[in-house]
Enzyme design. Sequence first.
Site, PDB file in Angstrom:
ATOM      1  N   LYS A  69       0.826  -1.210   0.000  1.00 11.08           N
ATOM      2  CA  LYS A  69       0.000   0.000   0.000  1.00 11.08           C
ATOM      3  C   LYS A  69       0.862   1.263   0.000  1.00 11.08           C
ATOM      4  O   LYS A  69       0.590   2.195  -0.754  1.00 11.08           O
ATOM      5  CB  LYS A  69      -0.940  -0.008   1.213  1.00 11.08           C
ATOM      6  CG  LYS A  69      -1.933  -1.175   1.203  1.00 11.08           C
ATOM      7  CD  LYS A  69      -2.931  -1.088   2.344  1.00 11.08           C
ATOM      8  CE  LYS A  69      -2.282  -1.283   3.698  1.00 11.08           C
ATOM      9  NZ  LYS A  69      -1.697  -2.644   3.853  1.00 11.08           N
ATOM     10  N   THR A  70       1.896   1.282   0.818  1.00 13.64           N
ATOM     11  CA  THR A  70       2.782   2.454   0.846  1.00 13.64           C
ATOM     12  C   THR A  70       3.513   2.611  -0.479  1.00 13.64           C
ATOM     13  O   THR A  70       3.672   3.725  -0.990  1.00 13.64           O
ATOM     14  CB  THR A  70       3.791   2.326   1.996  1.00 13.64           C
ATOM     15  OG1 THR A  70       3.096   2.201   3.236  1.00 13.64           O
ATOM     16  CG2 THR A  70       4.706   3.540   2.055  1.00 13.64           C
ATOM     17  N   ASP A 114      -1.580   6.769   6.309  1.00  8.27           N
ATOM     18  CA  ASP A 114      -1.528   5.349   6.657  1.00  8.27           C
ATOM     19  C   ASP A 114      -2.342   5.088   7.925  1.00  8.27           C
ATOM     20  O   ASP A 114      -2.480   5.974   8.767  1.00  8.27           O
ATOM     21  CB  ASP A 114      -0.070   4.942   6.870  1.00  8.27           C
ATOM     22  CG  ASP A 114       0.136   3.440   6.795  1.00  8.27           C
ATOM     23  OD1 ASP A 114      -0.801   2.713   6.396  1.00  8.27           O
ATOM     24  OD2 ASP A 114       1.236   2.977   7.136  1.00  8.27           O
ATOM     25  N   THR A 163      -5.691  -1.477   7.194  1.00  7.86           N
ATOM     26  CA  THR A 163      -5.729  -2.929   7.301  1.00  7.86           C
ATOM     27  C   THR A 163      -7.055  -3.389   7.888  1.00  7.86           C
ATOM     28  O   THR A 163      -7.298  -4.593   7.972  1.00  7.86           O
ATOM     29  CB  THR A 163      -4.581  -3.434   8.211  1.00  7.86           C
ATOM     30  OG1 THR A 163      -4.695  -2.805   9.504  1.00  7.86           O
ATOM     31  CG2 THR A 163      -3.234  -3.091   7.610  1.00  7.86           C
ATOM     32  N   ARG A 222       6.626  -8.367   1.777  1.00  3.53           N
ATOM     33  CA  ARG A 222       7.520  -7.929   2.849  1.00  3.53           C
ATOM     34  C   ARG A 222       8.179  -9.122   3.523  1.00  3.53           C
ATOM     35  O   ARG A 222       9.377  -9.104   3.819  1.00  3.53           O
ATOM     36  CB  ARG A 222       6.743  -7.109   3.876  1.00  3.53           C
ATOM     37  CG  ARG A 222       7.579  -6.681   5.085  1.00  3.53           C
ATOM     38  CD  ARG A 222       6.800  -5.777   5.998  1.00  3.53           C
ATOM     39  NE  ARG A 222       6.528  -4.496   5.370  1.00  3.53           N
ATOM     40  CZ  ARG A 222       5.492  -3.721   5.676  1.00  3.53           C
ATOM     41  NH1 ARG A 222       4.627  -4.111   6.580  1.00  3.53           N
ATOM     42  NH2 ARG A 222       5.329  -2.561   5.071  1.00  3.53           N
TER      43      ARG A 222
END
Length: 355
Positions: A69-70, A114, A163, A222
């Site tokens: 997302k980032t 965020d 999230t 990640r």
Amino acid sequence: MTEHEREMVSPDADLDDRAVEGALRPKRLEDFVGQERVREQLSLVLRGAQRRGRAPDHILMSGGPGLGKTTLAMIIASELGAPLRITSGPAIERSGDLAAVLSTLQEGEVLFLDEIHRMARPAEEMLYVAMEDFRVDVVVGKGPGATAIPIDIAPFTLVGATTRAGLLPAPLRDRFGFTAQMDFYRADELEHILRRSAGLLGVDLEDDAAVEIAGRSRGTPRIANRLLRRVRDYAEVHGDGHLTLDTARAALSLYEVDGQGLDRLDRAVLDALLRRFRGGPVGLSTLAVSVGEEPETVEVVAEPFLVRSGLIARTPRGRVATPEAWAHMGLTPPPDAAFGAGIADTAPVEPPDPS
């Protein structure tokens, strides 16, 4: 269980992850791997706005941590050729904090917020007006003499990431013109990401080693990049720096990440559920006590992946092991074991644990 042991397969980013991810992140939408439908939809949103010469609609990205997302927020700003301002919901504690950020935005700037679901409610209500009318109302004074002073702000694009989309109030969700649902990645997509990351890190990664690491990455880039770095460390210390299949298996075995991506906590939960409670059903509190963890840790950290992997089911009577859980742990279920067939319930609420 120590934080270091858990972080191997945790989708949350630590300081080391953030530092490395900055170098590994793609800079263009066409270089972003996976999320094909989201990329196509996002490309249309951005190109349409550029042709009209206007800022694109506000964008909401929903999905688990570590899915990109980032990275997409950074790509959006890059594709638009606009500055990017980054903040987070927990940092916005008061409406004044949000007003300070919004009032300094340049025209066309992208604001990445965020964990938007964790923003304070007064700031959330201010954001409604800012997103629709590009205005913030600053309240001066207190009590009956308080006065709201409207301040115009430059048109901007808000990119929100969450999230927990269910925690966003409907008025906020409705103000986003486009919502992107981020899914977990397929193994072949993770392999592509691993090969690209290996090239940027300057390590020699064999194809079968990439397949092995991808299969243990829980569908999350990640985690894949983190495991790649740990395998690289192992190869440099115990080998010649070449990342082979045997090296990958040895390194991941050392860090106790099994072939399906389960770590010590995951297997402890399964072991307790199978051996001590004969596959369940068992309450969350009882299960957590049996593995020496807090109920919240089991529910938030271990359980989502175990449920998504089809190893346990959540039912009104408690947690139940599936046939796949017995097979994964190499155990034979007793004749009276409850497999969860017919009693699995999509509702996450269970009665209080009498134990």
